[in-house]
Design a protein around this motif. Structure first.
Motif, mmCIF file in Angstrom:
data_model
loop_
_atom_site.group_PDB
_atom_site.id
_atom_site.type_symbol
_atom_site.label_atom_id
_atom_site.label_comp_id
_atom_site.label_asym_id
_atom_site.label_seq_id
_atom_site.Cartn_x
_atom_site.Cartn_y
_atom_site.Cartn_z
ATOM 1 N N MET A 1 0.839 -1.200 0.000
ATOM 2 C CA MET A 1 0.000 0.000 0.000
ATOM 3 C C MET A 1 0.869 1.244 0.000
ATOM 4 O O MET A 1 1.879 1.295 0.664
ATOM 5 N N CYS A 2 0.466 2.152 -0.770
ATOM 6 C CA CYS A 2 1.289 3.344 -0.956
ATOM 7 C C CYS A 2 0.826 4.447 -0.004
ATOM 8 O O CYS A 2 -0.271 4.968 -0.156
ATOM 9 N N LEU A 3 1.638 4.731 0.960
ATOM 10 C CA LEU A 3 1.262 5.756 1.928
ATOM 11 C C LEU A 3 1.710 7.126 1.435
ATOM 12 O O LEU A 3 2.798 7.278 0.921
ATOM 13 N N GLY A 4 0.847 8.111 1.620
ATOM 14 C CA GLY A 4 1.199 9.473 1.243
ATOM 15 C C GLY A 4 1.912 10.155 2.400
ATOM 16 O O GLY A 4 1.457 10.099 3.530
ATOM 17 N N ILE A 77 1.281 4.021 12.723
ATOM 18 C CA ILE A 77 1.697 2.859 11.916
ATOM 19 C C ILE A 77 3.147 2.493 12.221
ATOM 20 O O ILE A 77 3.488 1.328 12.375
ATOM 21 N N THR B 22 7.184 4.455 4.661
ATOM 22 C CA THR B 22 6.468 3.895 3.513
ATOM 23 C C THR B 22 7.082 2.590 3.028
ATOM 24 O O THR B 22 6.431 1.819 2.343
ATOM 25 N N ARG B 45 7.321 -2.694 2.383
ATOM 26 C CA ARG B 45 6.186 -1.828 2.678
ATOM 27 C C ARG B 45 5.499 -2.295 3.966
ATOM 28 O O ARG B 45 5.438 -3.497 4.250
ATOM 29 N N LEU B 68 -4.373 8.670 4.521
ATOM 30 C CA LEU B 68 -3.339 7.656 4.654
ATOM 31 C C LEU B 68 -2.712 7.270 3.312
ATOM 32 O O LEU B 68 -1.499 7.159 3.187
ATOM 33 N N PHE B 69 -3.599 7.077 2.326
ATOM 34 C CA PHE B 69 -3.112 6.641 1.008
ATOM 35 C C PHE B 69 -3.223 7.813 0.058
ATOM 36 O O PHE B 69 -4.277 8.402 -0.048
ATOM 37 N N TYR B 70 -2.183 8.097 -0.656
ATOM 38 C CA TYR B 70 -2.344 9.170 -1.612
ATOM 39 C C TYR B 70 -2.282 8.662 -3.049
ATOM 40 O O TYR B 70 -3.154 8.964 -3.862
ATOM 41 N N GLN B 76 -8.366 3.350 -3.062
ATOM 42 C CA GLN B 76 -8.478 2.781 -1.709
ATOM 43 C C GLN B 76 -9.809 3.194 -1.070
ATOM 44 O O GLN B 76 -10.482 2.374 -0.442
ATOM 45 N N ALA B 332 -2.919 -5.023 -2.406
ATOM 46 C CA ALA B 332 -2.667 -3.963 -3.384
ATOM 47 C C ALA B 332 -1.902 -4.525 -4.588
ATOM 48 O O ALA B 332 -1.200 -5.538 -4.473
ATOM 49 N N CYS B 372 4.284 1.316 -6.691
ATOM 50 C CA CYS B 372 3.737 2.590 -6.220
ATOM 51 C C CYS B 372 4.578 3.161 -5.069
ATOM 52 O O CYS B 372 4.146 4.079 -4.384
ATOM 53 N N VAL B 373 5.743 2.601 -4.857
ATOM 54 C CA VAL B 373 6.659 3.125 -3.836
ATOM 55 C C VAL B 373 8.044 3.261 -4.472
ATOM 56 O O VAL B 373 8.269 2.786 -5.582
#
Lengths: 93, 382
Positions: A1-4, A77, B22, B45, B68-70, B76, B332, B372-373
């Motif tokens: 999951m990609c955290l912002g 987290i 992240t 991750r 949390l998620f961008y 999401q 994901a 995505c990271v």
């Protein structure tokens, strides 16, 4: 999951290249600001703003309250992950 | 400076140091004499994120999603809304579905154009802000659809808003379309000479087969995945998902139903470009109420699958009798595509190529699989 991850734009480093210095989790890094250029094109107005940064690009401007909320969740987290890592290491050891 | 070095210099942002919060993808390639001996993929991750949702009221969990998620925040949030609605027995009206599909589509397009201009056509970088603006317009116009509700006041103005957004998209995409509509060469796609040369160089090496493509609209595959989510090791499964023990690939490759032809690097890039250039047509089909999302309405209580830029995103939720989250699971796309035994490993391992070509070939594949990271590549000469 990609955290912002929220970062604060603290300076404009190159107006022509549309890059700036963003402080993320206490660390200053250069970021591309081309996705968040204000309508009047004046990058200096971005200084002090909070942005969500992804792979070196400021992707979206967010307000300070949203940035604070996100940082709180991320801290939670981080703590949770540390606990799990410690548990895993304990189980392996 | 060789092509790879120049490209790397031009896109260092993708290859930045991993943020400890992240996490990231670490790829280590072991090269022996004349071939790639081994590929190790380490995904750091944070897999504990969904634990944070447990015992929290549903509303609070939904409110946390966009903060949390961008990168795939819209995906999401919509996956979460659909999973929770399904668990609570709330139906999604056709108009809400249309609005949400548009938002999913808009976010996917933003991510695809981002990948295109940062990795392959940097001369179009200035166009990125138009796409971001358009996405923000979609968000502003259709925000009403992002709440847990079967009917909202925004529905009445939905159709004119969608039609306006579709017209705006035509203008946003126009500069990215090929200069010569009849042409099909890489140059007509707006790729620089350097990228064309790189792709040509990569094409010399016969990569191994990619993993099978994932299709969670197939009830058999979905059932297998959901069964694994019930097992004791479910958290680990979310981190390294498989179908019947085998890794699978998701994303545009799977969406376009191109099976096991991983050796065609150029055709992988074309599949990205195709999704961008056909965007106005695909949005029009949503506006005309045809289905865009290939995988939703799973028929499984508390489960939703939405299609994002990088592939299928699955949410599974169990609620308690207070409407609090008892259990939450997310798989994901990056977890599928960067599985330690997945496509990247199978395409590269055993490949014969000169040492100086390992980095450009591996980097090209990583960028096409599009994590995505942030990611890092390490080469070890055995």
């Amino acid at each position: 999951m990609c955290l912002g991850i929220p970062g604060q734009i603290v300076a404009i480093s190159d107006e022509a290249m549309q890059t700036g210095i963003v402080q993320v989790s206490g660390v200053k890094r250069e970021a591309n600001l081309s996705c968040v250029v204000p309508a009047d094109g004046n990058l200096q107005t971005l200084v002090g703003s909070w942005a969500l940064v992804h792979v070196g690009f400021a992707m979206s401007i967010i307000d300070e309250e949203e940035a604070r909320r996100t940082l709180e969740i991320l801290a939670e987290i981080g703590e949770l992950q540390e606990e799990l890592d410690a548990m895993q290491q304990g189980a392996q050891g | 400076m060789n092509i790879a070095a120049e490209l790397a210099a031009g896109s260092k942002a993708h290859n930045t140091a991993t943020n400890p919060l992240t996490g990231g993808i670490q790829v280590t390639i072991c090269y022996n004499r004349d071939h790639i001996k081994a590929v190790e993929i380490n995904n750091t991750r944070p897999f504990a994120v969904t634990r944070l949702f447990r015992e929290k009221p549903v509303d609070r969990v939904l409110a946390m999603m966009p903060s949390l998620f961008y990168i795939c925040g819209m995906g999401q949030l919509i996956a979460a809304l659909r999973a929770v609605e399904s668990a609570a027995g709330i139906s999604e009206t056709l108009v809400i579905k249309q609005a949400r599909d548009t938002l999913l589509f808009a976010e996917s397009l933003r991510e695809q154009v981002f990948s295109w201009v940062t990795n392959w056509a940097p001369q179009h970088k200035s166009r990125m802000s138009n796409v971001v603006d358009w996405f923000n317009q979609c968000r502003k116009q259709l925000d009403w659809s992002l709440t847990l509700s079967s009917a909202t006041s925004g529905e009445a103005g939905c159709q004119p808003a969608l039609e306006q957004l579709a017209r705006q998209l035509e203008e946003v995409i126009k500069p990215l379309l090929p200069a010569n509509q009849a042409g099909s060469s890489l140059a007509t796609m707006g790729l620089s000479t350097q990228v064309c040369q790189l792709l040509k160089a990569c094409g010399k090496y016969p990569l191994g087969l990619a993993a099978k493509t994932l299709n969670l609209t197939e009830s058999q595959q979905l059932t297998v995945v959901l069964t694994s989510l019930k097992a004791a090791e479910a958290e680990q499964f979310c981190h390294q998902p498989t179908v019947n023990g085998a890794p699978a690939e998701t994303g545009r490759w799977a969406r376009q139903n191109i099976e096991a032809r991983g050796f065609l690097i150029e055709s992988r890039l074309r599949s990205l470009y195709r999704e961008i250039t056909t965007a106005p047509m695909r949005l029009r089909s949503i506006v005309r109420q045809h289905q865009f999302s290939q995988a939703e309405g799973t028929g499984v209580r508390g489960c939703s699958v939405v299609e994002t830029a990088r592939g299928s995103l699955l949410h599974k939720v169990e609620l308690d009798n207070r409407n609090h989250v008892a259990k939450y699971q997310i798989i994901a796309p990056t977890e599928w595509n960067f599985h330690p035994q997945g496509s990247l490993k199978t395409m590269l391992e055993g490949l014969y190529l000169p040492w100086d070509q390992v980095t450009p070939v591996a980097e090209t594949l990583i960028k096409l699989l599009d994590p995505c990271v942030s990611w890092q590549l390490e080469l070890v000469h055995a």
